[in-house]
Design a protein around this motif. Structure first.
Motif: not given
Length: 463
Positions: A308-315, A341-342, A362-365, A369-371
């Motif tokens: 989750n943390a890595i996805s937030v930073i990268l995405l 969906i996530g 996790t990547v999907l939800w 979260e970002i949006l």
């Protein structure tokens, strides 16, 4: 879109504010700290420690409401500086009370003063960014920085908390003081901003009988006046007389503004669903990991938090770039779909207990979260005058506290009534309902704007 291009062009005050928030967030894990200190250091049972965590969560509600009111009354920067200094002093004092119950009560008090600063941060960004494009980038940068700090703080503290908890207390307090010093010395809120706020209060009084939509041309005109080239900013608002200053020493009433903005009220109330859904990552998800992977569940859940943390930073930059032409409401609706969906994908673990499903989920939800989290403040930002920003953000955060507090209890009832995997179908349904509410709100506003023949301003654009 590159990271530099996304966040270029913001004012120096915003960069310093986001830097301070990033530094501050490295020590912003009080809930976890309460649990760890009381169980590891004092041998308290999980149930007893849970009571303290619940008390900290409950006290956050009054904290954000009080913080919103005081932000409008005495200023956003003042509230942030005062709240963080008090939090720093209290958490540093915990190092002198090691091994006593006093630590639990002090950390609850720290949580209260931290919650007071939350609406002030949001309202200060809005005040410092007159342009909607700047607000989008500023909220996005604040979100990214806060997540970076939250990812680093607990990781570092984990090495010391068992044997050197006093070092953790002193370090968090020091971090808070550094953050506060940056805001105090480097973030400047000019007198012209205060005058503009006073003008908005007076002009609001002259239009209290107008419907919500009819205020938009007036707001748009004010926005255009602020951008006239060559016009000094301090001339945008007349300096109030002493008599006016005396009558405006208190913020104008909140209730009339709520009545005039029923769609904003609807948005705040429905936002309860966002916080209810999002809380599943810290309640239902670890339970699912334990049920699916047994004794390895805790390790798998730790991996989920890392993903989750890595996805937030990268995405974050990529997602916001891809949706830059979405309205804020459409972005939130899309985020709700990604939530659904996530989290809904975790239903598949009942038949296919594979960690790969958890990774994709996790990547999907996280995209959801970002949006949602980067757009949820934008809707209120341009529909509420500066004189009420603190209190409206306080109301939104209060609804968030209710969502976080009630979600574990209500979800627990769902799990007891049905089973673990069926809960994810329920969360999918709630997410779809939340998305429909946002689309419906967008349609109502668009239809009302078209019927009035008014050009829709850009304030609804997404990040």
């Amino acid at each position: 879109m590159s990271l530099f291009k996304t966040y270029a062009g913001l004012s120096r005050d915003i960069y310093y504010l986001c830097l301070a928030r990033t530094i501050n967030s490295t020590g912003d894990f009080i809930f976890s700290l309460i649990t760890l200190v009381l169980t590891l250091q004092m041998g308290m049972s999980v149930v007893s420690a849970g009571i303290f965590v619940s008390m900290a969560a409950l006290i956050s509600g009054p904290g954000v409401l009080l913080g919103g009111y005081l932000s409008d009354l005495i200023g956003k920067k003042t509230i942030i500086v005062s709240g963080q200094i008090l939090s720093a002093l209290m958490i540093m004092s915990c190092s002198f009370w090691s091994g006593t119950m006093t630590i639990g009560y002090l950390l609850i008090a720290v949580m209260f003063f931290i919650s007071i600063t939350r609406p002030a941060y949001n309202a200060l960004i809005i005040q410092l960014c007159p342009e909607e494009k700047e607000r989008k980038s500023a909220f996005s940068l604040m979100y990214l920085g806060a997540n970076l700090g939250i990812a680093l703080g607990p990781l570092i503290a984990g090495f010391f908390i068992k044997d050197y908890v006093h070092i953790v207390f002193l370090s968090i307090g020091t971090v808070f003081l550094i953050s506060t010093f940056i805001i105090w010395k480097k973030v400047h809120v000019g007198a012209s901003d205060e005058q503009a706020t006073q003008t908005s209060i007076r002009e609001l009084g002259h239009h209290t009988q107008q419907p919500q939509g009819e205020q938009q041309p007036h707001g748009k005109q004010q926005h255009q006046e602020r951008q006239q080239p060559g016009q000094p900013k301090h001339k945008q608002a007349r300096s109030p007389s002493r008599q006016q200053q005396g009558s405006e020493s208190l913020p104008s009433p909140l209730f009339p503004m709520l009545l005039k903005n029923p769609l904003v009220v609807f948005f705040i109330v429905v936002s309860f669903l966002n916080y209810f859904i999002y809380m599943q990552y810290s309640f239902s998800l670890p339970l699912q990991m334990n049920q699916t992977f047994g004794e390895h569940g805790a390790a798998y859940y730790g991996s989920v938090m890392t993903i989750n943390a890595i996805s937030v930073i990268l995405l974050t930059t990529l997602v916001l770039s891809a949706t830059r032409n979405f309205t804020a409401l459409n972005s939130i609706a899309a985020g709700a779909l990604f939530y659904g969906i996530g989290f809904g994908a975790l239903y598949l673990l009942g038949d296919w207990p594979q960690f790969a499903i958890v990774v994709v989920s996790t990547v999907l939800w996280t995209i959801g979260e970002i949006l949602v989290q980067t757009n949820i403040n934008l809707y209120i930002a341009s529909r509420v005058p500066d004189s009420h920003q603190g209190r409206f953000n306080g109301l939104l955060l209060f609804v968030g506290c209710l969502g976080y507090t009630l979600s574990p209890y209500l979800t627990g009832l769902f799990i007891r009534s049905v089973d673990m995997k069926s809960v994810w179908i329920i969360i999918l349904g709630i997410s779809l309902f939340y998305a429909i509410c946002m689309v419906l709100l967008w349609y109502i506003e668009k239809n009302a704007t078209n019927n009035r023949g008014i050009d829709s301003p850009d304030y609804s654009k997404s990040v």
